[in-house]
Write a protein that holds these residues in place. Structure first.
Motif, PDB file in Angstrom:
ATOM      1  N   LEU A 175      41.235  35.643  31.916  1.00 40.23           N
ATOM      2  CA  LEU A 175      41.533  34.562  32.832  1.00 40.23           C
ATOM      3  C   LEU A 175      42.909  34.380  32.221  1.00 40.23           C
ATOM      4  O   LEU A 175      43.287  34.026  31.443  1.00 40.23           O
ATOM      5  CB  LEU A 175      40.445  33.362  32.506  1.00 40.23           C
ATOM      6  CG  LEU A 175      38.898  33.928  32.435  1.00 40.23           C
ATOM      7  CD1 LEU A 175      38.263  32.764  31.621  1.00 40.23           C
ATOM      8  CD2 LEU A 175      38.803  33.880  34.008  1.00 40.23           C
TER       9      LEU A 175
ATOM     10  N   LEU B  23      43.479  28.994  33.657  1.00 31.35           N
ATOM     11  CA  LEU B  23      42.113  29.260  33.337  1.00 31.35           C
ATOM     12  C   LEU B  23      41.741  29.903  31.886  1.00 31.35           C
ATOM     13  O   LEU B  23      40.742  30.095  31.714  1.00 31.35           O
ATOM     14  CB  LEU B  23      41.797  30.316  34.365  1.00 31.35           C
ATOM     15  CG  LEU B  23      41.802  29.839  35.862  1.00 31.35           C
ATOM     16  CD1 LEU B  23      41.171  31.054  37.040  1.00 31.35           C
ATOM     17  CD2 LEU B  23      41.094  28.666  36.143  1.00 31.35           C
TER      18      LEU B  23
ATOM     19  N   TYR C  35      39.450  28.497  29.502  1.00 33.94           N
ATOM     20  CA  TYR C  35      38.021  29.107  29.476  1.00 33.94           C
ATOM     21  C   TYR C  35      37.505  30.309  29.015  1.00 33.94           C
ATOM     22  O   TYR C  35      36.339  30.707  28.545  1.00 33.94           O
ATOM     23  CB  TYR C  35      37.446  29.074  30.928  1.00 33.94           C
ATOM     24  CG  TYR C  35      37.553  27.848  31.932  1.00 33.94           C
ATOM     25  CD1 TYR C  35      36.396  26.863  31.670  1.00 33.94           C
ATOM     26  CD2 TYR C  35      38.539  27.575  32.425  1.00 33.94           C
ATOM     27  CE1 TYR C  35      36.928  25.671  32.280  1.00 33.94           C
ATOM     28  CE2 TYR C  35      38.771  26.474  33.236  1.00 33.94           C
ATOM     29  CZ  TYR C  35      37.803  25.543  33.315  1.00 33.94           C
ATOM     30  OH  TYR C  35      37.838  24.144  33.898  1.00 33.94           O
TER      31      TYR C  35
ATOM     32  N   VAL D  97      31.714  33.997  36.245  1.00 31.71           N
ATOM     33  CA  VAL D  97      32.357  32.739  36.387  1.00 31.71           C
ATOM     34  C   VAL D  97      31.663  31.437  35.893  1.00 31.71           C
ATOM     35  O   VAL D  97      31.873  30.535  35.185  1.00 31.71           O
ATOM     36  CB  VAL D  97      32.998  32.640  37.769  1.00 31.71           C
ATOM     37  CG1 VAL D  97      33.472  31.039  38.207  1.00 31.71           C
ATOM     38  CG2 VAL D  97      34.289  33.408  38.029  1.00 31.71           C
TER      39      VAL D  97
ATOM     40  N   VAL E  91      33.929  28.296  34.655  1.00 30.69           N
ATOM     41  CA  VAL E  91      35.230  28.107  35.437  1.00 30.69           C
ATOM     42  C   VAL E  91      34.839  27.412  36.895  1.00 30.69           C
ATOM     43  O   VAL E  91      34.161  28.144  37.476  1.00 30.69           O
ATOM     44  CB  VAL E  91      35.996  29.477  35.418  1.00 30.69           C
ATOM     45  CG1 VAL E  91      37.148  29.336  36.568  1.00 30.69           C
ATOM     46  CG2 VAL E  91      36.006  30.030  34.185  1.00 30.69           C
TER      47      VAL E  91
ATOM     48  N   ILE F  89      39.727  28.724  41.407  1.00 32.68           N
ATOM     49  CA  ILE F  89      40.173  30.264  41.238  1.00 32.68           C
ATOM     50  C   ILE F  89      40.979  30.563  42.782  1.00 32.68           C
ATOM     51  O   ILE F  89      40.479  30.453  43.840  1.00 32.68           O
ATOM     52  CB  ILE F  89      38.813  31.010  41.192  1.00 32.68           C
ATOM     53  CG1 ILE F  89      38.311  30.936  40.065  1.00 32.68           C
ATOM     54  CG2 ILE F  89      39.013  32.550  41.535  1.00 32.68           C
ATOM     55  CD1 ILE F  89      36.960  31.154  39.636  1.00 32.68           C
TER      56      ILE F  89
ATOM     57  N   ILE G 202      40.978  37.188  36.672  1.00 31.31           N
ATOM     58  CA  ILE G 202      40.860  35.898  37.616  1.00 31.31           C
ATOM     59  C   ILE G 202      42.148  34.996  37.349  1.00 31.31           C
ATOM     60  O   ILE G 202      42.565  34.633  36.520  1.00 31.31           O
ATOM     61  CB  ILE G 202      39.669  35.246  37.371  1.00 31.31           C
ATOM     62  CG1 ILE G 202      38.266  36.037  37.422  1.00 31.31           C
ATOM     63  CG2 ILE G 202      39.536  33.817  38.106  1.00 31.31           C
ATOM     64  CD1 ILE G 202      37.024  35.476  36.714  1.00 31.31           C
TER      65      ILE G 202
END
Length: 79
Positions: free
Chosen positions: A7, A11, A14, A38, A43, A48, A72
């Motif tokens: 990530l 992000l 997470y 996800v 997330v 995203i 991601i």
């Protein structure tokens, strides 16, 4: 099945989710998609922008197999 998930940028927070191991991997007992991963990590999908599976751009509904690598990314602005 064990998959590696990276990530990036905003992000990254997470990634500290308790289900990920020290190698940034998640394990699944049966079939799974990137969307499943996800959701397990919490997330928010609206955060995203890009998803890569083994270096190729894909959708969240792409199926996963053992040893896949997922990246991601959120929307990122630049100047």
């Amino acid at each position: 099945m064990k998959i590696e998930i990276r990530l990036f940028a905003t992000l990254a927070s997470y990634a500290s989710h308790g289900e990920m191991d020290a190698d940034a991997c998640l394990s699944f007992d049966g079939p799974a998609t990137i969307r499943d991963a996800v959701q397990r990590l919490g997330v928010p999908e609206q955060e995203i922008k890009l998803v890569f599976l083994n270096g190729v751009g894909v959708s969240l509904d792409s199926s996963l197999k053992d040893k896949d690598r997922v990246g991601i990314f959120p929307p990122i602005g630049g100047g």
